[in-house]
Scaffold this active site. Structure first.
Site, PDB file in Angstrom:
ATOM      1  N   CYS A 181      84.323   1.511 -20.178  1.00 26.34           N
ATOM      2  CA  CYS A 181      85.208   1.767 -21.060  1.00 26.34           C
ATOM      3  C   CYS A 181      86.629   1.292 -20.294  1.00 26.34           C
ATOM      4  O   CYS A 181      87.035   1.548 -19.252  1.00 26.34           O
ATOM      5  CB  CYS A 181      85.602   3.213 -21.223  1.00 26.34           C
ATOM      6  SG  CYS A 181      87.051   3.379 -22.484  1.00 26.34           S
ATOM      7  N   CYS A 223     101.756  10.880 -19.904  1.00 27.41           N
ATOM      8  CA  CYS A 223     100.999   9.572 -19.269  1.00 27.41           C
ATOM      9  C   CYS A 223     101.888   9.103 -18.189  1.00 27.41           C
ATOM     10  O   CYS A 223     103.101   8.721 -18.033  1.00 27.41           O
ATOM     11  CB  CYS A 223     100.938   8.695 -20.114  1.00 27.41           C
ATOM     12  SG  CYS A 223     100.157   7.330 -19.805  1.00 27.41           S
ATOM     13  N   CYS A 278      85.521   6.436 -30.881  1.00 27.93           N
ATOM     14  CA  CYS A 278      85.700   7.449 -29.728  1.00 27.93           C
ATOM     15  C   CYS A 278      87.047   7.991 -29.956  1.00 27.93           C
ATOM     16  O   CYS A 278      88.204   7.550 -29.822  1.00 27.93           O
ATOM     17  CB  CYS A 278      85.549   6.707 -28.465  1.00 27.93           C
ATOM     18  SG  CYS A 278      86.013   8.140 -26.876  1.00 27.93           S
ATOM     19  N   CYS A 295      83.324  -0.317 -24.635  1.00 30.82           N
ATOM     20  CA  CYS A 295      84.383   0.501 -25.069  1.00 30.82           C
ATOM     21  C   CYS A 295      85.604  -0.036 -24.744  1.00 30.82           C
ATOM     22  O   CYS A 295      85.905  -0.415 -23.415  1.00 30.82           O
ATOM     23  CB  CYS A 295      84.221   1.945 -24.782  1.00 30.82           C
ATOM     24  SG  CYS A 295      85.531   2.992 -25.469  1.00 30.82           S
ATOM     25  N   CYS A 311     104.564   8.691 -24.532  1.00 30.92           N
ATOM     26  CA  CYS A 311     103.690   9.793 -24.259  1.00 30.92           C
ATOM     27  C   CYS A 311     103.892  10.593 -23.117  1.00 30.92           C
ATOM     28  O   CYS A 311     103.795   9.950 -21.970  1.00 30.92           O
ATOM     29  CB  CYS A 311     102.123   9.234 -24.301  1.00 30.92           C
ATOM     30  SG  CYS A 311     101.763   7.960 -25.497  1.00 30.92           S
ATOM     31  N   ARG A 353      82.694  14.756 -25.091  1.00 29.11           N
ATOM     32  CA  ARG A 353      83.047  14.218 -23.274  1.00 29.11           C
ATOM     33  C   ARG A 353      84.077  15.132 -22.819  1.00 29.11           C
ATOM     34  O   ARG A 353      85.042  15.546 -23.306  1.00 29.11           O
ATOM     35  CB  ARG A 353      83.512  12.717 -23.340  1.00 29.11           C
ATOM     36  CG  ARG A 353      83.474  12.438 -21.969  1.00 29.11           C
ATOM     37  CD  ARG A 353      83.864  10.766 -21.991  1.00 29.11           C
ATOM     38  NE  ARG A 353      82.777  10.070 -22.520  1.00 29.11           N
ATOM     39  CZ  ARG A 353      83.122   9.370 -23.637  1.00 29.11           C
ATOM     40  NH1 ARG A 353      84.333   8.887 -23.649  1.00 29.11           N
ATOM     41  NH2 ARG A 353      82.258   8.608 -24.020  1.00 29.11           N
TER      42      ARG A 353
END
Ligand code: SAM
Ligand code: DTB
Ligand code: SF4
Length: 332
Positions: free
Chosen positions: A111, A74, A202, A142, A71, A274
């Site tokens: 989370c 990241c 989510c 989460c 990614c 969010r």
């Protein structure tokens, strides 16, 4: 004229929660004069939520760095030189102790994120124990662990997992510019497994990765046209990480970011939108506009997974100035 026609049909949809958004309707809303867009978003927001309550989630990286995926944004990808030190999966007791601190500081959702392509069979017992332990504290749980098959999702559901975070990140068109080790379709498959297991979804994305406006709109169309709207929709503003391919990306224009939040609110009226990564680079005024546009959830605590987030004192002061209260668990 065409935009107006589309807007009228969008207007008809004003009061309906539906999953048949067209790109044209969505784009016409995104392109409205700013005040009209924000007014619509705030009006819809008030129909479904207390406008002065914001839900607080807390993140913990339970396994940091060394991720096989590439990614482009990241810090945790093994493909980039971000300077991050990789660590092993955390011990269950430590995770529970951290969750307790977060609960005592007002977070209602915990989370836990791991830098994995997908969980290995040998790690499942540990993550299950984490879910059970955090759940026993009275918090919502989460996790975000990468791709899941149906069996893994069902195991997590039985353990008491409330939410699974798995972002589509951008439009289908732009996806391969950002990530090459998995496909947009892989993301949708995991989302289907999560939904089938009964765990709440989510799912959101990142803006400011050099995408076009149409990519932001298309990302929201994909989210809003899933079989059910995700319960939570995190909208992240790219945190540019030196050493990653997107480390020098041009920051998104703040008004474009607020438009993205407003469109998410209008298209997914009952979801928690969010205001996720990137708040340290936002002014208080920009965050206030995001709340006005319908954002009603944030991450609290001074670290996200690896990157900085505003200090608790700063967030508390902003909430006081805006008259915003934390959302209670029961009110969600
Ligand atoms: N490995 C799992 C996965 O990718 O699904 C979970 C962890 S991953 C870090 C969770 C999400 O954080 C990503 O999907 C992305 O949307 C967001 N994210 C990661 N790095 C970011 C950055 N630098 N700026 C903004 N959002 C970021
Ligand atoms: C999401 O959409 N944003 C969070 C959460 N889901 C897991 C992660 C943000 C990560 C920001 C970069 C970092 O801390 O490394
Ligand atoms: Fe790995 Fe997730 Fe980072 Fe991608 S976003 S490199 S999958 S930790």
């Amino acid at each position: 004229m065409i935009a107006e026609m589309h807007l009228n049909s969008a207007e008809e949809a004003f009061d309906r929660v539906h999953t048949q958004w067209t790109r044209e309707d969505a784009q016409a809303l995104y392109d409205l004069p700013f005040n009209d867009l924000i007014f619509r978003a705030q009006t819809i927001h008030r129909r479904h939520f207390d406008p002065n309550r914001v839900q607080l989630s807390r993140l913990l990286s339970i396994k940091t760095g060394g991720c096989p995926e590439d990614c482009g944004y990241c810090s945790q990808s093994a493909h980039h030189e971000s300077g991050l030190t990789a660590s092993k999966l955390m011990e269950v007791e430590r995770v529970i102790a951290e969750a307790k601190k977060a609960r005592d500081a007002g977070a209602t959702r915990y989370c836990m994120g791991a830098a994995w392509r997908s969980p290995k069979a040998r790690d499942m017992d540990t993550v299950v124990a984490m879910v059970e332990g955090v759940k026993a504290l009275g918090m919502e749980t989460c996790m975000t662990l990468g791709m899941l098959d149906l069996d893994q999702a069902q195991r997590l559901k039985v353990a008491g997992l409330d939410y699974y975070n798995h972002n589509i990140d951008t439009s289908e068109r732009y996806y391969s510019q950002v990530i090459s080790t998995r496909t947009f379709a892989d993301r949708l498959d995991t989302l289907a497994n999560v939904r089938a297991s009964g765990i709440k979804v989510c799912c959101g994305g990142i803006v400011g990765m050099g995408e076009e406006k149409a990519d932001r709109v298309d990302m929201l169309v994909t989210l809003a046209n899933l079989p059910e709207h995700p319960d939570s929709v995190p909208i992240n503003m790219l945190i540019p990480i030196p050493g990653t391919p997107l480390g020098k990306a041009e920051p998104i224009e703040p008004i474009e970011f607020v438009r993205t939040i407003a469109l998410a609110r209008i298209m997914m009226p009952k979801s928690h939108v969010r205001l996720s990564a990137g708040r340290t680079a936002m002014s208080d005024e920009m965050q206030a506009l995001c709340f006005f546009a319908g954002a009603n959830s944030i991450f609290v605590g001074d670290t996200l997974l690896t990157a900085d987030n505003p200090e608790e004192d700063k967030d508390n002061a902003l909430f006081r100035r805006l008259g915003i209260q934390p959302m209670k668990r029961d009110a969600e």
